[in-house]
Design a protein around this motif. Sequence first.
Motif, PDB file in Angstrom:
ATOM      1  N   GLU A   1       0.975  -0.853  -0.120  1.00 30.00           N
ATOM      2  CA  GLU A   1      -0.228  -0.327  -0.071  1.00 30.00           C
ATOM      3  C   GLU A   1       1.144   1.207  -0.168  1.00 30.00           C
ATOM      4  O   GLU A   1       0.795   1.688  -0.528  1.00 30.00           O
ATOM      5  CB  GLU A   1      -0.621  -0.430   1.009  1.00 30.00           C
ATOM      6  CG  GLU A   1      -1.653  -1.551   1.295  1.00 30.00           C
ATOM      7  CD  GLU A   1      -3.117  -1.008   1.725  1.00 30.00           C
ATOM      8  OE1 GLU A   1      -3.900  -0.432   1.325  1.00 30.00           O
ATOM      9  OE2 GLU A   1      -2.956  -2.220   3.020  1.00 30.00           O
TER      10      GLU A   1
ATOM     11  N   LEU B   1      -6.767  -0.907  -2.245  1.00 29.61           N
ATOM     12  CA  LEU B   1      -7.976  -1.343  -2.524  1.00 29.61           C
ATOM     13  C   LEU B   1      -8.406  -0.041  -4.132  1.00 29.61           C
ATOM     14  O   LEU B   1      -9.260   0.184  -4.992  1.00 29.61           O
ATOM     15  CB  LEU B   1      -9.012  -1.759  -2.571  1.00 29.61           C
ATOM     16  CG  LEU B   1      -8.490  -2.660  -1.931  1.00 29.61           C
ATOM     17  CD1 LEU B   1      -9.688  -3.322  -0.665  1.00 29.61           C
ATOM     18  CD2 LEU B   1      -8.060  -4.207  -2.230  1.00 29.61           C
TER      19      LEU B   1
ATOM     20  N   TYR C   1      -8.400  -3.011 -13.120  1.00 28.83           N
ATOM     21  CA  TYR C   1      -9.187  -4.181 -11.809  1.00 28.83           C
ATOM     22  C   TYR C   1      -9.074  -5.353 -11.438  1.00 28.83           C
ATOM     23  O   TYR C   1      -9.432  -5.976 -10.515  1.00 28.83           O
ATOM     24  CB  TYR C   1     -10.879  -3.685 -11.917  1.00 28.83           C
ATOM     25  CG  TYR C   1     -11.682  -4.210 -10.989  1.00 28.83           C
ATOM     26  CD1 TYR C   1     -11.893  -3.937  -9.664  1.00 28.83           C
ATOM     27  CD2 TYR C   1     -12.849  -5.193 -11.421  1.00 28.83           C
ATOM     28  CE1 TYR C   1     -12.796  -4.478  -9.078  1.00 28.83           C
ATOM     29  CE2 TYR C   1     -13.361  -6.138 -10.840  1.00 28.83           C
ATOM     30  CZ  TYR C   1     -13.455  -4.659  -9.721  1.00 28.83           C
ATOM     31  OH  TYR C   1     -14.452  -5.876  -8.656  1.00 28.83           O
TER      32      TYR C   1
ATOM     33  N   THR D   1      -5.665  -6.299  -9.581  1.00 33.34           N
ATOM     34  CA  THR D   1      -5.531  -6.024  -7.848  1.00 33.34           C
ATOM     35  C   THR D   1      -6.789  -6.647  -7.315  1.00 33.34           C
ATOM     36  O   THR D   1      -6.828  -7.536  -6.249  1.00 33.34           O
ATOM     37  CB  THR D   1      -6.707  -4.562  -7.939  1.00 33.34           C
ATOM     38  OG1 THR D   1      -5.985  -3.449  -8.553  1.00 33.34           O
ATOM     39  CG2 THR D   1      -6.717  -4.349  -6.548  1.00 33.34           C
TER      40      THR D   1
ATOM     41  N   SER E   1      -5.624  -9.133  -4.162  1.00 33.26           N
ATOM     42  CA  SER E   1      -5.995  -9.075  -3.130  1.00 33.26           C
ATOM     43  C   SER E   1      -7.910 -10.022  -2.590  1.00 33.26           C
ATOM     44  O   SER E   1      -7.621 -10.213  -1.001  1.00 33.26           O
ATOM     45  CB  SER E   1      -7.185  -7.189  -2.958  1.00 33.26           C
ATOM     46  OG  SER E   1      -8.377  -7.644  -3.817  1.00 33.26           O
TER      47      SER E   1
END
Length: 292
Positions: A145, A177, A186, A189, A193
């Motif tokens: 992050e 996110l 998208y 990710t 995640s």
Amino acid sequence: MAGGDRGSSDAAEAELRQGFETLAVAQPDPSAAVYEVRLNRPAQRNALSPTAFLEIPRAMALLDRLPSARAVVLSAAGPHFCAGIELGALGNPLDTSSKVADPAAAAEGLRRAILDLQAAPTAIERCRKPVIAAVHGACVGGGVEIVAACDIRYCSKDATFVLKEVDMAIVADLGALQRLPRIIGYGNTAELSLTGRTITAMEAKEMGLVSRVFNSKQELDAGVAKIAKEIAEKSALAVMGTKTVLLRSRDVTVEQGLEHVATWNAAMLRSNDLKEAVTCFVDKRKPVFSKL
């Protein structure tokens, strides 16, 4: 430089010299306007402690104000970049012995604590100077992050990246996110995640998470230092303006982004840096840009 600006610069330099508990901030090459911010808890694999979450915004704010800093490299000491958020950084959310009787009040306290942690990656993003991540070894959870908030990312061949929050039954909440879909898309990710799987340096390159993979940490450090120095030698007005417009355009429509860059350049195109760049192109000499 105006007196007030000089005072602010001197104060920033003095505060940087005072040092940090969890970071090492230095100008490795006095001839280059590049500062390194190094995560400096190698014994803890640079896990992000409560103190780190306070010191990262402070370091970024100081470098933002420092004219001698035109580019920032974010790196880490020891064999790994970052092990994520240190256990206990948010206290124990499962602890029901709190003196706060109202569950809603306790939830609001936890919400505010999360917002405070989010300030660290946001400070990296908001620093007007470009921040370049140099990642080696493991980059876990909160480390990803932090990296996602940087402007450019490079890594060594041994680097790995993983968002482990889903395996801890929590949602990643420091910006991955929100930022990663704009960097790697998208779908990528969502996969990272939701599965919590570890990806290699080459997978990170294929996704677009990093721009280049170096063979070793030594090559990474040397290569990133060279790139940062090249950026730092450009017009600070142009570099900071480019970062500002990129971030603004990321979060608005194309039309709104075009309006913003038109407004920016209407103010900045008459700069002395532009005159210097044009003159030096004609004269075939290296430009000397103004200090901010």
